[in-house]
Structure formats: C-alpha cells, structure tokens
Motif scaffolding. Structure first.
Motif, PDB file in Angstrom:
ATOM      1  N   ILE A 165       0.852  -1.184   0.000  1.00  0.00           N
ATOM      2  CA  ILE A 165       0.000   0.000   0.000  1.00  0.00           C
ATOM      3  C   ILE A 165       0.886   1.232   0.000  1.00  0.00           C
ATOM      4  O   ILE A 165       1.827   1.321   0.799  1.00  0.00           O
ATOM      5  N   ALA A 166       0.616   2.180  -0.888  1.00  0.00           N
ATOM      6  CA  ALA A 166       1.383   3.425  -0.959  1.00  0.00           C
ATOM      7  C   ALA A 166       0.429   4.610  -0.897  1.00  0.00           C
ATOM      8  O   ALA A 166      -0.638   4.591  -1.516  1.00  0.00           O
ATOM      9  N   ASN A 167       0.833   5.624  -0.162  1.00  0.00           N
ATOM     10  CA  ASN A 167       0.057   6.860  -0.047  1.00  0.00           C
ATOM     11  C   ASN A 167       0.817   7.962  -0.788  1.00  0.00           C
ATOM     12  O   ASN A 167       1.843   8.456  -0.315  1.00  0.00           O
ATOM     13  N   PHE A 168       0.318   8.351  -1.962  1.00  0.00           N
ATOM     14  CA  PHE A 168       0.978   9.374  -2.759  1.00  0.00           C
ATOM     15  C   PHE A 168       0.693  10.787  -2.252  1.00  0.00           C
ATOM     16  O   PHE A 168       1.323  11.742  -2.719  1.00  0.00           O
ATOM     17  N   SER A 169      -0.234  10.925  -1.336  1.00  0.00           N
ATOM     18  CA  SER A 169      -0.513  12.244  -0.776  1.00  0.00           C
ATOM     19  C   SER A 169       0.593  12.634   0.204  1.00  0.00           C
ATOM     20  O   SER A 169       0.979  11.843   1.073  1.00  0.00           O
ATOM     21  N   SER A 170       1.082  13.851   0.069  1.00  0.00           N
ATOM     22  CA  SER A 170       2.098  14.353   1.003  1.00  0.00           C
ATOM     23  C   SER A 170       1.459  15.143   2.141  1.00  0.00           C
ATOM     24  O   SER A 170       2.170  15.674   2.997  1.00  0.00           O
ATOM     25  N   GLU A 171       0.133  15.205   2.170  1.00  0.00           N
ATOM     26  CA  GLU A 171      -0.565  16.015   3.173  1.00  0.00           C
ATOM     27  C   GLU A 171      -1.571  15.233   3.999  1.00  0.00           C
ATOM     28  O   GLU A 171      -1.788  15.529   5.171  1.00  0.00           O
ATOM     29  N   LYS A 172      -2.183  14.230   3.411  1.00  0.00           N
ATOM     30  CA  LYS A 172      -3.330  13.590   4.058  1.00  0.00           C
ATOM     31  C   LYS A 172      -2.985  12.227   4.638  1.00  0.00           C
ATOM     32  O   LYS A 172      -2.482  11.345   3.952  1.00  0.00           O
ATOM     33  N   GLU A 173      -3.251  12.066   5.917  1.00  0.00           N
ATOM     34  CA  GLU A 173      -3.191  10.749   6.537  1.00  0.00           C
ATOM     35  C   GLU A 173      -4.516  10.048   6.295  1.00  0.00           C
ATOM     36  O   GLU A 173      -5.569  10.674   6.326  1.00  0.00           O
ATOM     37  N   SER A 174      -4.463   8.756   6.027  1.00  0.00           N
ATOM     38  CA  SER A 174      -5.691   8.001   5.755  1.00  0.00           C
ATOM     39  C   SER A 174      -5.829   6.844   6.733  1.00  0.00           C
ATOM     40  O   SER A 174      -4.840   6.205   7.106  1.00  0.00           O
ATOM     41  N   GLU A 175      -7.062   6.584   7.131  1.00  0.00           N
ATOM     42  CA  GLU A 175      -7.384   5.429   7.952  1.00  0.00           C
ATOM     43  C   GLU A 175      -8.609   4.770   7.346  1.00  0.00           C
ATOM     44  O   GLU A 175      -9.636   5.426   7.120  1.00  0.00           O
ATOM     45  N   PHE A 176      -8.513   3.488   7.076  1.00  0.00           N
ATOM     46  CA  PHE A 176      -9.583   2.819   6.333  1.00  0.00           C
ATOM     47  C   PHE A 176      -9.451   1.312   6.512  1.00  0.00           C
ATOM     48  O   PHE A 176      -8.421   0.807   6.983  1.00  0.00           O
ATOM     49  N   ASP A 177     -10.467   0.615   6.118  1.00  0.00           N
ATOM     50  CA  ASP A 177     -10.434  -0.846   6.074  1.00  0.00           C
ATOM     51  C   ASP A 177     -10.119  -1.271   4.646  1.00  0.00           C
ATOM     52  O   ASP A 177     -10.939  -1.090   3.739  1.00  0.00           O
ATOM     53  N   LEU A 178      -8.916  -1.795   4.451  1.00  0.00           N
ATOM     54  CA  LEU A 178      -8.504  -2.259   3.128  1.00  0.00           C
ATOM     55  C   LEU A 178      -9.262  -3.534   2.794  1.00  0.00           C
ATOM     56  O   LEU A 178      -9.233  -4.506   3.553  1.00  0.00           O
TER      57      LEU A 178
END
Length: 623
Positions: free
Chosen positions: A555-568
């Motif tokens: 899993i990669a997060n390309f956003s440099s600003e937003k933290e994400s929390e979710f059920d993959l």
C-alpha cells in the motif's frame, strides 16, 4: 541521451525503419537467460562525478576549478557500500572515450573543437574512440585502460557486476580510433564519400557540401580558445546524429555527432537480410546461427567487435543508447553474438516507443528496456497532481507479457532528479513512488547515484542546467558528496533526514533482492477499494504480490498532506488464490517491522485496518 534526443526519436525512427507487430507470448516464453528467482537492482553512477570531492561548482568551471572523479575513487569501501545498499549491478556511465575540451595531446590524443562539443567536459554520447576510455577518469591518462580494467576487477571482487554504455546510433564528429586492435579499420576509413548512401559506408553523406557550425550556440560560454574559429573541417558534411540531413544542422540537433549507417537506405528501406517469420519465438542460439552465413553491413561488424572487445575484458553487460534508432535485425545479430560469449550478459536498451517494445525484446534479443513512457511517466504525473494512480493497473495489465523486461527507474542522467521541485519536490514525496516502482513487477529496478540521499540537481553547471545533474560539465553533486565524506564513503556529512532517506532505500532495495514474492504473481486491489470504500483516498494505491512461500500486500500513499485510515478490502479472488481460511492473520511491515495489523478473513473476503501517514508505504507480509 538529452531531452532533445527524446523529441527526435519518433521522427527519425519512423523515417528510417518501421517495425512489425509480433505475437504476444506468455512470460514463461520470454524470460530467456534471466529467469532469476530474485529481483535485480542496478546502480547507475556518472563515473566522472561520483568521486569528485571539489565543491566549487562554478558554472562552466574547468577541470582544475571544479574537479573530476576518477576510476580510483571507486575504492573497495565505496563498492562495499554500494553493494550493501542492495545492488547487483553498477552501470558506469560515460566510460568510453568521448569528445571533451581538455588538452591530452601529450598522450597522443588530439584536441576536440569546442564548437562540436557540448559543454566543457563533453557528452558521453559523442564517443571518440570505442576501444579506450575517457582520459579524464584516469590518474595517469597513459594508463587509463589499465585503470578501468582494475576497476572491473574491484567491482567483481565486491560481488557486483559491470555495465557500460555502447552508443550505436551516432559517434563524435571527430572520431579517431587511436586504440584500435590490430586489423580494425576506423569508422568511415573505407567509405565512398561521393554518394549519400552505400550499404557498407559507415556514415551518410551530403555530397558537395561542407559542414557548417549551427547558429546560436556559444561554445565555452564565450571563452577564447584557439580552435573556436566559426568552422569545423568536415567535407563532405555527414548526416547529424539525430538524422538531420542538413550540412548546417540546427542548434537543437545533435550537432556534436554523426549518424551511423546500418544499411538503412535514406528512404527507410532495409538493405540487409530480414529475420524470417517466427523468429520472435526463437532463442538467441537460433538467432546467432541465422546470421552466420549472411552478408551484413560493415557497421554491424564494427559494433559487434566493439561489444565483444569489452565482453572479453570482463564487462558483464551494456546499456544501449537510443537503441530504437537502430534496426532490430542488427540487435539480433549483435546481441546473439554477445550471448554466445556470455549467456548471462545484461543487455539494456533505451527505447521509448511502446509499439516497438516486443520487437526489440523478441526480435532484437534485448533483456530489458526502459519503462519510461508508461510506468515512469505515470508515477511522475501522479506525484505532480496530474493523474490518478488507478491507471497504474492498466499499465501493468497492458505489459503483462513483457513486464519482466521493462526496467523501472525514477532517476537517471537524462531525467529531472526525483527530489527536484520539477518532479516530486522533496525526497520524502518520492518514497511511495520508489516503493511502487521497485515492487509492482518482476523487472529490474535502477537508481541513480545521489537519489538515495535526496540529490535535487540544483546546480547551474554551465551547459547543463538545474533539475538534472549535468552530464556535460565538471561539477560536484552536493548530497552525494556529503555521503562520500571526502572519500570515507560513510555518510559522515549527511543530515539526519538524508541518513534516514538512505536507510529507507537500503531497507527497500535489500528487501526486493531477497523477496521471492516480487518475482511471482501480481493482483491489483485498487479497483475493489476505489469502488466500494469511501474512506479509501484517491491518492492511495494497493496491490498484492506472492510466490509459493511469501504473500505480500503493498500500500502506498501518494498524498504528502493527508493521513488516511480505512479498512482495506482484500478481494475474494485473492483470498481464494492464497487458500486462506476464515480467521485472523498477522500482517508485518517488511520495511521497518514496527508496524503490524491484522487481515481478517470472513466468508471468503478479507479486510485489514490500515492507518497510513502522508508519503508512507507499507509492504505487509502475511505471517
């Protein structure tokens, strides 16, 4: 190559030759000779810059003012650190002797006219003598070849393999084979210069016309030089390296080079035997046998001999500059000859036309091509906010039959530095791109020296401008120099963030070269999460990789600003392929091993609670 080279590729390739489409093959049919069970990592170094300790960085600085690196700077310690980074191959860029503005007449080398040299240190893609090496790189230029041979030996002793460039499409306007082996005739020595084309001429000519210097370029930034007089003696004029047929090329043409003739007539038709139908499915041994009784153009023989000369010296592979501007029949001829000497030779080609990829792999017998136009360009678009990562899935599907052959990179001598404002903007924003680039396929991964410590290419070197590390000038590479630490190669001058970045690259690359899953299967998880998961951000990307012994969720997060929390959501198709029963499974991050979560399988479908920071990535292994 330079950016202007990239622009010209399609034009010249279309004019000189057109390829045929080949039949799709399964991966098992095309992994010839490189059926590695682990990933390959290539470390590209610009040899002239790697060991340079000088930090003056004066625009248009001389070799005395700005310094230059040497073969000897690649010490046992330096090579050990490269190996320890997680590297298999070192691509020593700029080794063959190329045109430059420095006086080596004491060593029997003629001076080059600055009016047909780009920069002061010169382009490594304007080769002046294919049988010797750049005198700038030697402590003793008289012993330059011996110093490079010693570097080959040191590299091998460090457990690394050696790649160098071969530039087949064009050579320096003032080519002089001072080091030719016995019996080797120089390029153009036997040409009939009264005609534009003849099959066994090495060059194309413009009869009855003298070459003229292009307008607009100011050699050496206006500095006085005895050879700068507004002219260069070439009569008759030759076609320029990018295929320009003007006796006075444009400033943006590759005016420092001349195009090599491979038996392609000026109208684009081929003046040599073509491969029979079905040869896209034949081995290099069968390709080699095909050419044994064929009469081929003289330039083919010359370049085959050059490649075998370096192969005999222990060079383990080649990176071919602008390979798609040379017909794939020639590559079949040369590459099969190389493979007969070294079946494990690493053959990498710079090719930018996706319609020709399969021809150069299957008919040209290339091991690897640049995955620039598809994966690289898409990742760059994503981080610059111009595209969604969703499209990476279609790229993978579209190249599924050749994905092993498409080398991945985010940085090289031609491209804007990953950490530059023109690309990712910061080294940290480049991290998720690097994770995806290195893990999404079975292909080799390449990094460019300094990338692992956040080099941004900020220098105005003179001919070369910022955002790329100049290949034309004598210059320093600041972040890399801090890691080099005056030749200690211990990172002693790095900032804390630079040390952490190098640690990230070291963890990632070493994991890739040890992971069996990354040489196994791929399944995207993006579509199911984007369609049915409101908490799943548009700048996230996820997929699975697995082998019989290892299962990974990436899993990669390309956003440099937003933290994400979710059920993959892990689709039932994948749960079934992995033979996972209902229950709970521990997921352990293989990058830092300090992050754990759980994959819960219920009614044949999977779910994992993920909390991911900006620019963060996870490589979860199911324990």
């Amino acid at each position: 190559m330079t950016k202007s080279k990239f622009i010209a590729v399609g034009i010249v390739a279309a004019v000189l030759f057109s390829g045929c489409k080949t039949k799709d093959l399964k991966m098992s049919e095309v992994k010839e000779n490189h059926s590695n069970d682990k990933k390959i990592v290539v470390y590209q170094v610009f040899t002239r810059l790697f060991g340079n300790k000088n930090t003056n960085n004066k625009p248009w600085g001389t070799i005395e003012e700005n310094g230059v690196g040497k073969f000897n700077d690649f010490t046992d310690k330096a090579l050990h650190e490269i190996k320890d980074l997680g590297v298999n191959y070192v691509w020593y860029t700029g080794v063959p002797h190329h045109a430059l503005v420095n006086d080596y007449t004491a060593y029997g080398i003629s001076n080059d006219d600055p009016e047909v040299v780009k920069g002061r240190a010169g382009s490594p893609y304007a080769v002046k003598d294919y049988y010797n090496v750049n005198p700038d790189l030697a402590v003793n230029p008289a012993k330059r070849l011996e110093e490079f041979e010693a570097l080959i030996k040191r590299t091998h002793n460090a457990g690394l393999k050696v790649i160098i460039d071969i530039v087949p499409n064009h050579i320096a306007r003032k080519y002089e084979g001072k080091s030719n082996p016995a019996g080797v005739r120089d390029f153009g020595a036997d040409d009939d210069v009264t005609v534009e084309y003849k099959r066994d001429n090495n060059f194309y000519y413009i009869p009855n016309e003298h070459f003229e210097i292009p307008d607009g370029d100011v050699p050496l930034n206006g500095e006085k030089n005895a050879l700068i007089d507004g002219k260069f003696d070439e009569n008759p004029a030759k076609w320029t390296g990018n295929g320009s047929r003007k006796f006075k090329p444009d400033q943006n043409d590759w005016y420092e080079t001349v195009k090599v003739n491979y038996g392609v007539r000026p109208d684009g038709t081929k003046d040599f035997p073509e491969l029979p139908t079905g040869f896209d499915q034949k081995s290099y041994q069968e390709h080699f046998a095909f050419w044994q009784d064929k009469d081929v153009p003289n330039s083919w023989k010359k370049f085959k001999d050059i490649a075998l000369y370096w192969t005999a010296k222990g060079v383990d592979g080649f990176r071919y500059d602008m390979a798609e501007m040379v017909p794939y029949e020639f590559w079949s001829y040369m590459n099969s000859s190389i493979k007969m000497k070294n079946p494990n030779a690493f053959l990498l080609a710079e090719v930018y036309n996706p319609n020709e990829y399969r021809n150069y792999i299957r008919l040209g017998k290339m091991d690897y091509l640049y995955d620039k136009v598809e994966t690289y360009d898409k990742l760059k678009d994503v981080i610059r906010g111009n595209s969604s990562p969703d499209e990476l899935t279609n790229i993978q599907k579209g190249m599924s039959d050749i994905e092993h052959h498409m080398l991945h990179f985010l940085d090289n001598h031609d491209e804007q530095r990953l950490a530059s404002p023109e690309f990712a903007g910061t080294p940290e924003r480049g991290k998720p791109l690097m994770v995806v680039s290195a893990t999404i396929s079975t292909s080799p991964t390449m990094i460019y020296f300094g990338q692992e410590v956040g080099e941004a290419g900020n220098e105005d070197a003179g001919f070369g401008k910022r955002s790329r590390t100049s290949i034309f000038d004598y210059i320093g590479v600041p972040n890399h120099q801090r890691w080099m630490n005056d030749g200690k190669f211990d990172g002693g001058k790095l900032s804390e963030s630079e040390k952490q970045l190098r640690d990230f690259y070291k963890r990632l690359l070493n994991f890739t070269i040890s992971s069996s899953a990354l040489m196994g299967s791929f399944e995207e998880m993006q579509s199911v999460n984007r369609q049915n998961n409101e908490a799943y951000d548009a700048l996230l990307y996820s997929y699975a990789r697995w082998s019989e012994s290892q299962k990974l969720i990436i899993i990669a997060n390309f956003s440099s600003e937003k933290e994400s929390e979710f059920d993959l959501k892990v689709p039932s198709t994948l749960i079934s392929k992995w033979n996972l029963k209902d229950g709970s499974y521990v997921l352990v991050d293989k990058l830092y091993s300090n992050s754990k979560t759980y994959l819960v399988v219920k009614n044949g479908e999977g779910s994992a609670r993920i909390k991911i920071k900006p620019s963060e990535s996870f490589i979860y292994e199911i324990n």
